[in-house]
Write an enzyme that holds these catalytic residues in place. Sequence first.
Site, PDB file in Angstrom:
ATOM      1  CD  GLU A 204     -20.633 -13.920  -4.711  1.00  0.00           C
ATOM      2  OE1 GLU A 204     -21.547 -14.154  -5.553  1.00  0.00           O
ATOM      3  OE2 GLU A 204     -19.792 -14.663  -4.408  1.00  0.00           O
ATOM      4  CG  ASP A 280     -21.557 -19.724  -5.721  1.00  0.00           C
ATOM      5  OD1 ASP A 280     -20.891 -19.739  -6.625  1.00  0.00           O
ATOM      6  OD2 ASP A 280     -22.807 -19.338  -5.523  1.00  0.00           O
TER       7      ASP A 280
HETATM    8  O1  AHR Z   1     -21.820 -12.962  -8.944  1.00  0.00           O
HETATM    9  C1  AHR Z   1     -22.136 -14.046  -9.821  1.00  0.00           C
HETATM   10  C2  AHR Z   1     -22.098 -15.450  -8.965  1.00  0.00           C
HETATM   11  O2  AHR Z   1     -23.127 -15.372  -8.001  1.00  0.00           O
HETATM   12  C3  AHR Z   1     -20.813 -15.620  -8.140  1.00  0.00           C
HETATM   13  O3  AHR Z   1     -19.671 -15.990  -9.250  1.00  0.00           O
HETATM   14  C4  AHR Z   1     -21.286 -16.681  -7.258  1.00  0.00           C
HETATM   15  O4  AHR Z   1     -20.486 -16.896  -6.237  1.00  0.00           O
HETATM   16  C5  AHR Z   1     -22.721 -16.595  -7.295  1.00  0.00           C
HETATM   17  O5  AHR Z   1     -23.489 -17.510  -7.157  1.00  0.00           O
END
Ligand code: AHR
Length: 482
Positions: A204, A280
């Site tokens: 994340e 996300d």
């Molecule tokens: O960590 C990379 C990405 O960043 C994740 O998959 C996403 O939730 C956020 O936009």
Amino acid sequence: AGPCDIYSSGGTPCIAAHSTTRALYSAYSGSLYQVKRGSDGATTNIAPLSAGGVANAAAQDTFCASTTCLITIIYDQSGKGNHLTQAPPGGFSGPESNGYDNLASAIGAPVTLNGQKAYGVFVSPGTGYRNNAASGTATADVAEGMYAIFDGTHYNGGCCFDYGNAEVSSTDTGNGHMEALYFGDNTVWGKGSGSGPWVMADLENGLFSGVSSGTNTGDPSVSYRFLTATLKGGPNLWSIRGGNAASGSLSTYYSGVRPTASGYNPMKKEGAIILGIGGDNSVGAQGTFYEGVMTSGYPSDATENSVQANIVAAKYATTSLTSGPALTAGSSVSLRVTTSGYDTRYLAHTGTTVNTQVVTSSSTTALKQQASWTVRAGLGNSACFSFESKDTPGSYIRHYNFALLLAASDGTKQFNEDATFCTQTGLSGQGSTIRAWGYPTRFFRHYSNVAYVASNGGVNTFDSSTSFNDDHITGDPAVEDV
Ligand code: AHR
Ligand code: AHR
Ligand code: AHR
């Protein structure tokens, strides 16, 4: 034994086991996945041919004959009920109505296992699966492991082709709230050596290839056609490993303490499961998934090595991406419409617009040339085809925003993939239906006499399922030869 029998013996049992190609426990004979067909919306479940065996792809082929099929459910074989279904909107919306993600075509990723046909999950940008109410998955800093088999030649730099642990809200709730395998050549956060693609960990707000943000040279570029990737994480300890799923052993790309960047130690895992998307619901990525599991506990390297041996013994191999009447690279074709009332029309171009036009033996040479194409080996995948313009050599049919265009090749991976199309037995029973290699839910289709790659139902007007099967475009000898 299957991979999950091996994880059990190692004291780190599977709490999720997903595969459209085979049973992941030697005793498993339940459903592997569900498909839904376009003709009448009916669904059916596909099971292994025998307990522990390869998926019954022939059952899918029979059910989906003369229509399109989507993968609607990827069942969890672990008994925990952690099935994967069409991902809902989150921080980002998907392309389907109400912001849901696309479902994968059931035929985009054909393979064989020990010679028996099966289908993987071909994720185009926009496609995603998720379970936000999984049970038994790791939360907070609790240890877990996972592996997946990907197609190491199908990737991009979009965010984020992931499989693993993510937020239950489909939104970015902060550093350390995810722990998922990532595969691709995104360089926004981290990368490994070379130009990619890489196996990384999506934790994340960061794809990690090692202990620090940014480049970690211990993480190699890997492009095995069948790629085994593993990720495991526990209190201040994590590891990424990978190898060729068709032979040999795993190499350790990173093993050690949690990243030095703030927010990743301790972890705040939430326990949802994602496939093909970011935490996300970022939907820009592409890739292919054949099988994968998540475990409870931190699997030993020895356990993962035994799983890799099991994967190699499953003998993943490629098979034809095309069916129906054969096209020959170097030959000339014209592509005639089959819809009743339109069948004097051929796929042609007017400038950059690809459309259908009435062409007869008395048409001008210019029009005949506009409606004739040189078949080339697929620029993005030589197992399929590209169509080079007769009157504008060096320009090819490509899709852009799902409209077909005539465009000069710019040599990029994106152009090459957008200009690659696979033929299959005509859905209406005539000639060939032609699908976009990178979007196997989408087929050459005319609508108001303009040409698209269209899905059988969907949010665009040209995706109308009315007359979908008949609106495809079939091969004829080149009209310039008429
Ligand atoms: O960590 C990379 C990405 O960043 C994740 O998959 C996403 O939730 C956020 O936009
Ligand atoms: O046609 C769909 C997509 O639209 C193409 O893959 C991309 O090049 C464009 O954004
Ligand atoms: O392209 C001509 C027609 O336009 C198609 O057959 C139909 O689907 C649309 O209305």
